[in-house]
Design a protein around this motif. Structure first.
Motif, PDB file in Angstrom:
ATOM      1  N   PRO A  66       0.861  -1.193   0.000  1.00  0.00           N
ATOM      2  CA  PRO A  66       0.000   0.000   0.000  1.00  0.00           C
ATOM      3  C   PRO A  66       0.898   1.244   0.000  1.00  0.00           C
ATOM      4  O   PRO A  66       1.560   1.539   0.998  1.00  0.00           O
TER       5      PRO A  66
ATOM      6  N   ASP B 114      -1.558   4.980   1.418  1.00  0.00           N
ATOM      7  CA  ASP B 114      -2.323   5.021   2.672  1.00  0.00           C
ATOM      8  C   ASP B 114      -1.463   4.453   3.800  1.00  0.00           C
ATOM      9  O   ASP B 114      -1.201   3.244   3.848  1.00  0.00           O
TER      10      ASP B 114
ATOM     11  N   ALA C 144      -3.142   1.802   6.051  1.00  0.00           N
ATOM     12  CA  ALA C 144      -3.239   0.531   5.320  1.00  0.00           C
ATOM     13  C   ALA C 144      -1.894  -0.161   5.262  1.00  0.00           C
ATOM     14  O   ALA C 144      -1.802  -1.397   5.356  1.00  0.00           O
TER      15      ALA C 144
END
Length: 313
Positions: A34, A37, A40
């Motif tokens: 990821p 983000d 995340a």
């Protein structure tokens, strides 16, 4: 100490490996990175570790993580990385809160070097320099099998040495800006993306999907394409200059190549002479070797880093 995990964080994938006391990789798991983000990203790492615990039926005693970019040793925050979500974040502290076990962070390129120094291509050499030639260019330096990180933790960042303007002018290349804030950094020219840029700059044609990649430049040169062969010659000269600087700075007993360009056999045949051109008389070029562990090197090196810092080896 029993099992240690090593995690290699890349711009497209995150890989976890588990190493036992024999330093052999007995387990491997990969997920996509990821990149935008941060929450995340943290949860992806935590999930990867939990999945490994479940698969192996045990809890690793320590985790080593190879993180891209540079860490501010004062604040612990990432200053730059090819994973944008990490920039400005205190990755080590945040992951420590989630994983709740001994955690050891290192630079991903330095972890590659450490892996090759232990049971890899540089096994048995008093010192080694690991050179990554991939999307970027960097490396790590080991002495007697232990990583030398340096005062700022950036030992091995030869990709951000500046190429002399006279050398760039010899090949009619522009002085390029680098994401690190400097200009004319070796990384912009000698990485895989740098080879593709050189090919494009000297008139190499494009493909339908856009710019061709370094592997395609090499393939075209091997097929006899004149422009691609010229691009490789320019790249080899600039890379020879950069590695001559490494030899003059730390004089390693062996250089091990990694990254995408390390897969091309002709580099090992032609690079020693290209380096020697930039050295003064009497200075020998050390052996230049391909990596033993390939893609697994960074994650395995992160596990080794955890074991070393935990006092197990």
């Amino acid at each position: 100490m029993q099992t240690c995990y090593g995690i290699d964080i890349g711009g497209t994938k995150i890989e976890l490996v588990a190493c036992g006391h024999d330093l052999e990789v007995g387990y491997r798991r990969r997920i996509n990175t990821p990149t935008q983000d941060y929450d995340a990203f943290l949860q992806a790492i935590a999930g990867l570790v939990r999945a490994a615990d479940a698969d192996l039926g045990e809890t690793a005693t320590a985790v080593g993580i190879g993180v891209p970019g540079v860490v501010d040793r004062g604040s612990g925050r990432q200053l730059s990385a090819n994973v944008p979500a990490l920039t400005g974040q205190n990755v080590g502290a945040d992951l420590q809160r989630l994983l709740r076990r001994p955690l050891h962070l290192g630079n991903d390129l330095q972890c590659f070097a450490l892996s090759e120094a232990h049971g890899g291509a540089a096994e048995g050499y008093a010192s080694m320099f690991g050179v990554i030639l991939g999307t970027g260019a960097g490396g790590g330096y080991c002495v007697d099998g232990r990583l030398v990180a340096g005062y700022n933790g950036i030992a091995g960042e030869w990709g951000h040495w500046t190429i002399p303007a006279t050398l760039l002018a010899r090949h009619a290349l522009p002085i390029l800006e680098c994401a690190c804030g400097l200009r004319g950094c070796l990384e912009r020219y000698v990485s895989g993306s740098g080879l593709a840029l050189i090919h494009r700059h000297i008139g190499g044609d494009q493909v339908e999907a856009g710019q061709i990649e370094a592997s395609q430049v090499v393939a075209r040169a091997q097929a006899g394409d004149t422009t691609a062969k010229q691009a490789l010659a320019i790249h080899r000269d600039l890379l020879g200059h950069g590695l001559a600087g490494v030899i003059l700075a730390v004089d390693p007993h062996v250089i091990v190549l990694g990254g995408g360009l390390s897969k091309f056999d002709q580099l090992y045949r032609e690079l020693p002479a290209a380096i020697a051109t930039h050295l003064f008389k009497g200075v020998r070029v050390p052996p230049i070797l391909p990596p033993t562990f390939g893609d697994a090197g960074g994650a395995r090196g992160a596990a080794l880093l955890a074991r070393q810092r935990s006092g197990a080896i």
